[in-house]
Design an enzyme around this catalytic site. Structure first.
Site, PDB file in Angstrom:
ATOM      1  N   ASP A  98      -3.114  -5.325   7.100  1.00  0.00           N
ATOM      2  CA  ASP A  98      -1.748  -6.129   6.281  1.00  0.00           C
ATOM      3  C   ASP A  98      -1.762  -7.390   6.992  1.00  0.00           C
ATOM      4  OD1 ASP A  98      -1.331  -3.814   4.605  1.00  0.00           O
ATOM      5  OD2 ASP A  98       0.460  -3.296   5.765  1.00  0.00           O
ATOM      6  N   SER A 110      -2.764   7.260   3.155  1.00  0.00           N
ATOM      7  CA  SER A 110      -2.818   5.855   3.175  1.00  0.00           C
ATOM      8  C   SER A 110      -4.188   5.588   3.860  1.00  0.00           C
ATOM      9  CB  SER A 110      -1.710   5.567   4.369  1.00  0.00           C
ATOM     10  OG  SER A 110      -1.881   4.243   4.836  1.00  0.00           O
ATOM     11  N   ALA A 138       2.328   4.351   0.949  1.00  0.00           N
ATOM     12  CA  ALA A 138       1.466   5.833   0.774  1.00  0.00           C
ATOM     13  C   ALA A 138       2.036   6.925   1.382  1.00  0.00           C
ATOM     14  CB  ALA A 138      -0.163   5.453   0.963  1.00  0.00           C
ATOM     15  N   HIS A 191      -4.755   3.135   5.555  1.00  0.00           N
ATOM     16  CA  HIS A 191      -4.497   2.360   6.933  1.00  0.00           C
ATOM     17  C   HIS A 191      -4.926   3.738   8.119  1.00  0.00           C
ATOM     18  CE1 HIS A 191      -2.283  -1.422   6.564  1.00  0.00           C
ATOM     19  NE2 HIS A 191      -1.768  -0.808   5.673  1.00  0.00           N
ATOM     20  N   TRP A 216      -0.687  -8.728   0.623  1.00  0.00           N
ATOM     21  CA  TRP A 216      -0.830  -8.779   1.953  1.00  0.00           C
ATOM     22  C   TRP A 216      -1.881  -7.801   2.207  1.00  0.00           C
ATOM     23  CZ3 TRP A 216       3.646  -7.194  -0.715  1.00  0.00           C
ATOM     24  CH2 TRP A 216       3.865  -6.021  -0.735  1.00  0.00           C
ATOM     25  N   HIS A 217      -2.389  -6.754   1.415  1.00  0.00           N
ATOM     26  CA  HIS A 217      -2.978  -5.619   2.051  1.00  0.00           C
ATOM     27  C   HIS A 217      -4.402  -5.888   1.435  1.00  0.00           C
ATOM     28  CE1 HIS A 217      -3.424  -0.947   2.693  1.00  0.00           C
ATOM     29  NE2 HIS A 217      -4.698  -1.362   2.128  1.00  0.00           N
ATOM     30  N   GLU A 258       0.149  -5.575  -4.033  1.00  0.00           N
ATOM     31  CA  GLU A 258       0.401  -5.915  -2.834  1.00  0.00           C
ATOM     32  C   GLU A 258      -0.518  -7.069  -2.165  1.00  0.00           C
ATOM     33  OE1 GLU A 258       0.045  -2.551   0.152  1.00  0.00           O
ATOM     34  OE2 GLU A 258       1.849  -1.486  -0.600  1.00  0.00           O
ATOM     35  N   GLN A 299       2.192   7.020  10.187  1.00  0.00           N
ATOM     36  CA  GLN A 299       2.311   6.851   8.834  1.00  0.00           C
ATOM     37  C   GLN A 299       3.667   7.685   8.436  1.00  0.00           C
ATOM     38  OE1 GLN A 299       0.631   4.678   6.711  1.00  0.00           O
ATOM     39  NE2 GLN A 299       1.842   5.311   4.917  1.00  0.00           N
TER      40      GLN A 299
HETATM   41 ZN   LIG Z   1      -1.121  -1.851   3.850  1.00  0.00          ZN
END
Ligand SMILES: [Zn+2]
Length: 284
Positions: A137, A128, A123, A130, A190-191, A188, A102
């Site tokens: 994503d 994040s 982020a 993630h 895509w997230h 977003e 990240q």
């Molecule tokens: Zn993402």
């Protein structure tokens, strides 16, 4: 079209406690409903989340062989992509990221795209989702190279079908238009974030982002009314238990066929119970 009804269960002065489980404070930072944002960083837990390589799931398109996701999240993603017949059309672009990854993505974005763009879409390291393995994503498969930070995920075709079906498999579009003041991140498409059912459906129904949902769910306590969701004959109820500052927190459970407990990464636990007694679920 699935039929979803949501209602609040009646308040009960005394509920029957069928069982009690005890969880330590660390468990607040474990589970599928973790709230991770600029205010609530990822906390290290004793064991890392169970991760699985996306490439090993079979049939999924993935940008690189090293991409991993939390095991349940990956299983549900594969089921969702199969349900909307998009295994060949949607690519997994990014999944679990370590703190170091990240950090590298953040610094690379600052260098290549500048601080304003980075603040909108990337982020801060440690903040994040993630880093939990619960965020993925996704991008539309295309001839050219996919944008790693902001892959194209349009509102039509297979991508739209994915978006419209995601909640049934426990996924939410985490950063929606109009929620930036709450999430800290711009829209977003895509997230996606795995939170599980019935939570994803409840959020979609009320137009809540995760910050709003986690705030709202605290209204429902074991001794009070519960948040209830019926879906195709499956009934689930949700309540919140505040974590003790020190020592173990006692989580009361009603007579039920099954339950799940997740920390909220802030101050307590969200309990989801299935197959509860009819008496418990009279709407008001
Ligand atoms: Zn993402």
């Amino acid at each position: 079209m699935e039929r979803i009804t949501a209602q609040f269960t009646s308040n009960k002065a005394e509920r029957l406690v069928a069982a009690t489980i005890r969880l330590g404070r660390d468990e607040v930072h474990r589970g599928h409903l973790l709230l991770v944002n600029a205010m609530h960083p990822v906390r290290s837990v004793k064991e890392p989340a169970a991760l699985s390589p996306v490439a090993a799931a079979g049939g999924l398109q993935v940008l690189g062989p090293a991409i991993e996701l939390e095991t349940v999240c990956l299983r549900q993603l594969a089921a969702l992509l199969t349900a909307v017949q998009a295994l060949d059309d949607i690519v997994v672009v990014s999944g679990y990221r370590s703190q170091e990854e990240q950090q590298a993505i953040y610094e690379g974005s600052i260098r290549d795209s500048g601080p304003e763009y980075t603040a909108s879409y990337v982020a801060l390291p440690g903040r994040s989702e993630h880093q939990t393995g619960l965020a993925v994503d996704v991008g539309e498969r295309q001839a050219g190279e996919l944008d790693f930070i902001a892959p194209s995920f349009p509102d039509h075709g297979k991508c739209l079908a994915f978006k419209e079906t995601a909640a049934r498999y426990g996924f939410i579009q985490r950063y929606q238009e109009g929620k930036r003041a709450l999430t800290g991140i711009a829209c977003e498409p895509w997230h996606y974030r795995y939170v599980g059912t019935p939570h994803a459906q409840w959020m979609e129904r009320l137009g809540y982002c995760l910050e709003e949902y986690m705030d709202d769910v605290k209204r429902f306590e074991f001794a009070g009314g519960w948040l209830q969701l019926d879906r195709e004959g499956t009934r689930a109820a949700v309540y919140y238990v505040r974590a003790e500052e020190r020592g173990l927190t006692e989580i009361p459970l009603p007579v039920c066929e099954g339950y799940q407990v997740s920390g909220n990464n802030v101050d307590g636990f969200i309990v989801t119970v299935y197959g509860i007694d009819d008496d418990e679920t009279k709407g008001r």
